[in-house]
Motif scaffolding. Structure first.
Motif, PDB file in Angstrom:
ATOM      1  N   GLY A 144      -0.567   7.035  -6.672  1.00 48.99           N
ATOM      2  CA  GLY A 144      -1.281   6.481  -7.807  1.00 48.99           C
ATOM      3  C   GLY A 144      -0.378   6.199  -8.983  1.00 48.99           C
ATOM      4  O   GLY A 144       0.097   7.125  -9.661  1.00 48.99           O
ATOM      5  N   ASP A 203       0.818  -1.213   0.000  1.00 52.97           N
ATOM      6  CA  ASP A 203       0.000   0.000   0.000  1.00 52.97           C
ATOM      7  C   ASP A 203       0.855   1.267   0.000  1.00 52.97           C
ATOM      8  O   ASP A 203       0.550   2.237  -0.690  1.00 52.97           O
ATOM      9  CB  ASP A 203      -0.919   0.017   1.220  1.00 52.97           C
ATOM     10  CG  ASP A 203      -1.934  -1.112   1.188  1.00 52.97           C
ATOM     11  OD1 ASP A 203      -2.937  -0.981   0.468  1.00 52.97           O
ATOM     12  OD2 ASP A 203      -1.707  -2.133   1.876  1.00 52.97           O
ATOM     13  N   ARG A 230       0.234  -1.267  -5.006  1.00 54.99           N
ATOM     14  CA  ARG A 230      -1.140  -1.153  -5.502  1.00 54.99           C
ATOM     15  C   ARG A 230      -1.235   0.044  -6.440  1.00 54.99           C
ATOM     16  O   ARG A 230      -0.507   1.026  -6.280  1.00 54.99           O
ATOM     17  CB  ARG A 230      -2.129  -0.965  -4.344  1.00 54.99           C
ATOM     18  CG  ARG A 230      -2.270  -2.175  -3.445  1.00 54.99           C
ATOM     19  CD  ARG A 230      -3.386  -1.955  -2.424  1.00 54.99           C
ATOM     20  NE  ARG A 230      -3.456  -3.064  -1.490  1.00 54.99           N
ATOM     21  CZ  ARG A 230      -4.078  -4.218  -1.732  1.00 54.99           C
ATOM     22  NH1 ARG A 230      -4.682  -4.406  -2.889  1.00 54.99           N
ATOM     23  NH2 ARG A 230      -4.087  -5.172  -0.828  1.00 54.99           N
ATOM     24  N   THR A 231      -2.164   0.009  -7.373  1.00 55.35           N
ATOM     25  CA  THR A 231      -2.263   1.097  -8.346  1.00 55.35           C
ATOM     26  C   THR A 231      -2.617   2.427  -7.678  1.00 55.35           C
ATOM     27  O   THR A 231      -2.263   3.492  -8.188  1.00 55.35           O
ATOM     28  CB  THR A 231      -3.315   0.782  -9.423  1.00 55.35           C
ATOM     29  OG1 THR A 231      -4.569   0.465  -8.788  1.00 55.35           O
ATOM     30  CG2 THR A 231      -2.882  -0.393 -10.279  1.00 55.35           C
ATOM     31  N   ASP A 232      -3.296   2.360  -6.521  1.00 56.86           N
ATOM     32  CA  ASP A 232      -3.640   3.593  -5.802  1.00 56.86           C
ATOM     33  C   ASP A 232      -2.685   3.846  -4.632  1.00 56.86           C
ATOM     34  O   ASP A 232      -2.955   4.674  -3.759  1.00 56.86           O
ATOM     35  CB  ASP A 232      -5.083   3.556  -5.294  1.00 56.86           C
ATOM     36  CG  ASP A 232      -5.338   2.383  -4.346  1.00 56.86           C
ATOM     37  OD1 ASP A 232      -4.483   1.482  -4.247  1.00 56.86           O
ATOM     38  OD2 ASP A 232      -6.405   2.372  -3.695  1.00 56.86           O
ATOM     39  N   ARG A 270       0.636   9.486 -10.827  1.00 61.22           N
ATOM     40  CA  ARG A 270      -0.363  10.451 -11.279  1.00 61.22           C
ATOM     41  C   ARG A 270      -0.260  11.768 -10.522  1.00 61.22           C
ATOM     42  O   ARG A 270      -0.447  12.839 -11.079  1.00 61.22           O
ATOM     43  CB  ARG A 270      -1.771   9.868 -11.125  1.00 61.22           C
ATOM     44  CG  ARG A 270      -2.060   8.665 -12.000  1.00 61.22           C
ATOM     45  CD  ARG A 270      -3.535   8.348 -12.061  1.00 61.22           C
ATOM     46  NE  ARG A 270      -4.087   8.050 -10.746  1.00 61.22           N
ATOM     47  CZ  ARG A 270      -4.116   6.835 -10.206  1.00 61.22           C
ATOM     48  NH1 ARG A 270      -3.596   5.808 -10.876  1.00 61.22           N
ATOM     49  NH2 ARG A 270      -4.648   6.627  -9.021  1.00 61.22           N
TER      50      ARG A 270
END
Length: 226
Positions: free
Chosen positions: A220, A133, A170-172, A197
């Motif tokens: 992200g 995470d 994780r992507t986020d 991002r």
């Protein structure tokens, strides 16, 4: 024997500043191993990155103040409101450093060089297939004072942390990474922007004003171009 009076004066000045540093005093009061805990605390309180139930990886973890902070954030909330330094833990913390690490309850530790494949394999093994995470990295190379050489060493560690995130975050998820203003800084920001991002530079209040250190926060992951 000739005595270096300049060095003695500098050491005395540093010691005096250290003793009277409010963050040093607060760390002693709160039971943290170093004042660095408050750098991560401020970043976390700004971006709300660390929450119970997460998997967190702490790179460059010794002496352990960041792992201590994460461990308290992952303590389940109860009558005491959470924040326990020992006892139940809701989540996982894996710490890694070249130097030895005094154990922290609930924290898994790997001693080794993050630049070596065998050490990275140990870290991946402890993840047991889980996504991470948050990655926090206080890694810094031994600086030589030669700007170009030091910038390359710093960049290499940052790039390795980002590569690890691209494979295991994780992507986020989020990466917090120590960097230094100076040669190569803008390129590191660009590298972060290529991978995340949202990218924010942060200079926590606990970072001394004269220090060139700052932290980049990436949140992200962008889709892989591969």
């Amino acid at each position: 024997m000739k005595v270096d009076t300049k060095s003695k004066k500098l050491n005395k000045a540093w010691l005096n500043e250290h003793i009277h540093d409010p963050y040093v005093r607060q760390a002693q009061k709160d039971g943290y191993r170093s004042r660095a805990a408050y750098k991560l605390k401020e970043i976390d309180e700004t971006f709300h990155l660390i929450r119970p139930g997460q998997v967190v990886v702490d790179l460059g973890a010794t002496p352990g103040a960041w792992s201590q902070y994460v461990r308290r954030r992952l303590a389940p909330k109860g009558v005491s409101g959470g924040g326990a330094a020992v006892g139940e833990l809701n989540g996982s913390i894996i710490a890694l450093d070249l130097l030895d690490f005094e154990p922290i309850e609930g924290v898994q530790f790997i001693q080794g060089d993050f630049r070596e494949d065998s050490v990275l394999e140990q870290l991946v093994s402890l993840l047991e297939g889980r996504k991470v995470d948050v990655v926090v990295s206080d890694m810094a190379p031994n600086l030589s004072g030669i700007d170009v050489s030091d910038a390359a060493r710093i960049a290499h560690l940052v790039e390795l942390a980002i590569e690890f995130c691209q494979s295991h975050l994780r992507t986020d998820g989020a990466l917090v990474c120590k960097v230094f203003h100076g040669s190569g800084y803008s390129q590191l920001v660009d590298t972060f922007r290529q991978a995340f991002r949202v990218v924010k530079p942060v200079k926590p209040k606990a970072s001394r004003d004269r220090s060139s250190e700052t932290f980049l926060v990436g949140i992200g992951l962008k889709p892989s171009k591969a």
